[in-house]
Design an enzyme around this catalytic site. Structure first.
Site: not given
Length: 415
Positions: A147, A159, A223, A225, A249, A275, A296, A352, A415
């Site tokens: 990643r 991030y 990602d 995010h 992602e 996730e 995820r 992951e 975030w």
């Protein structure tokens, strides 16, 4: 075989974990992970005050019935706290059942479908030379997929970048590494800033440079995010198509399922979502309209092995694969459960894997292994993870929170 006791164990060997330990009247114990990053005490209270009293005297072998009892019986369903609590009970009961059977847990889930789990590591850098060094370091450690997260010009902290300004600083300005996680110890979260346009301009140049340096074969992931609107996400996905990502992602907050249609219409870059999802109902429309490619959710936040297996089985109907969340806010208990499940399911994609600290391994003593880029489960009966009470008692809970994010004008942002 009845449940005799259930203990909620909260400890912080460099970061906070919530663990449930169930003991039967025959002396067999099982562990479950209930960690919710930055909200650990909420799920600890949910377990101790509302779940544990219900468990005493139940038949430890009735895993499905207990799952339904805790999910349907509460009336107030779903959400990360409820589903993490259920996950802890469910995982602990599977641990117990496998120990009684004398088998590693994956054998009760159908046995091996593969020899090990392909996993990806987290490479990052504020600038390209640092990023390249990080990628090489992960390759040297054995990772076959990487990643890539990078700094954005003009932003001091981003991030996923380990060297960002806030990466080791609390909201109180104290320097303190927190087991390599974005969360920071302190009474309040640190604040970061974000510039979407700068990110959209910058990220294709990063992947162009990485491909030029490392070639076309290395699987690369990224990602976003949850930070982009649907049309921004579509633009990023399209701009990254020449660099053949394994996945992109969390491009946009997916609570509104329909927004992924716009992203899907504009890009062939594979999408990984979920996730922060907790149940099969969060995924239903995404699966049926085939709007994503990877699931995820972790065992820890999706109702345990029972809950996540249901999600994966439904995903398999639509040729959607697993991509289980596995940073260090999932304890070795939760990771071990994911490895056993991933070894067994037919539609595994990738896992992951962010390595825990030595202190965390001293507390949990996991038996899984990482060899040649693959995670492999313990072959001992059950999950293959032990909990050391003395180590746990030496590491008391300490408040810690994920950062919050603001746009350059001060507006609160995802975030």
């Amino acid at each position: 075989m009845k449940i005799e006791s259930a203990e909620v164990l909260v400890s912080s060997p460099g970061r906070n974990f919530v663990t449930l330990r169930i003991t039967t009247d025959t002396g067999v114990t099982g562990l479950g992970d209930a960690t919710v990053n930055g909200r650990e005490l909420s799920v600890a209270s949910y377990l101790a005050d509302h779940i544990v009293p219900l468990l005493i005297g139940l038949d430890a072998h009735r895993i499905e019935d207990t799952w339904q009892y805790l999910y349907r019986g509460a009336y107030w369903r779903r959400g990360p706290i409820t589903m993490a609590a259920i996950a802890a009970v469910d995982t602990a009961l599977w641990d117990i059942k496998a120990k009684v059977a004398g088998l590693p847990l994956y054998q009760l889930l159908g046995g091996r479908s593969r020899e090990g789990l392909l996993c990806y590591g987290h490479a990052s850098g504020a600038e390209l030379p640092e990023l390249f060094d990080s990628i090489r370091h992960h390759q040297e450690e054995g990772y076959r997929a990487i990643r890539v997260q990078t700094g954005v010009p003009g932003l001091p902290s981003v991030y996923g970048v380990a060297s960002s300004a806030n990466a080791a600083t609390t909201a109180d300005g104290v320097t303190s590494r927190y087991d390599h996680e974005p969360a920071r110890p302190g009474a309040k979260p640190v604040e970061e800033s974000w510039d979407t346009r700068a990110y959209i301009r910058h990220i294709p140049t990063v992947f162009e440079a990485v491909r030029n340096e490392f070639g076309p074969e290395l699987p690369l992931l990224h990602d976003a995010h949850h930070r982009l609107t649907p049309i921004e996400a579509a633009k990023v996905g399209k701009s990254l198509e020449p660099y053949d990502l394994f996945w992109l992602e969390d491009v946009t907050p997916a609570e509104n399922q329909a927004v992924l249609r716009r992203v899907r219409e504009h890009t062939t870059t594979p999408l990984a979502i979920g996730e922060v999802f907790n149940t099969i109902f969060d995924y239903k429309d995404l699966f049926e309209e085939q709007l994503i490619d990877y699931v995820r959710s972790p065992v820890t936040h999706a109702g345990g092995i029972t809950g996540l297996r249901r999600i994966f089985d439904y995903a398999a109907v639509y040729q959607i694969r697993s991509g289980v969340h596995g940073p260090t806010d999932v304890s070795p208990v939760g990771l071990a459960a994911a490895i056993h499940l991933g070894i067994a399911i037919p539609n595994f994609g990738i896992q992951e894997y962010m390595k825990h600290s030595e202190a965390t391994h001293e507390l949990f003593r996991p038996g899984y292994t990482f060899e040649d880029g693959l995670l492999k489960p313990s072959e001992t009966p059950g999950l293959g993870v032990d909990y050391d009470d003395e180590v746990g008692a030496a590491h008391a809970y300490a408040p810690a929170y994920l950062p919050v994010n603001r746009l350059l004008d001060g507006s609160m942002h995802n975030w």
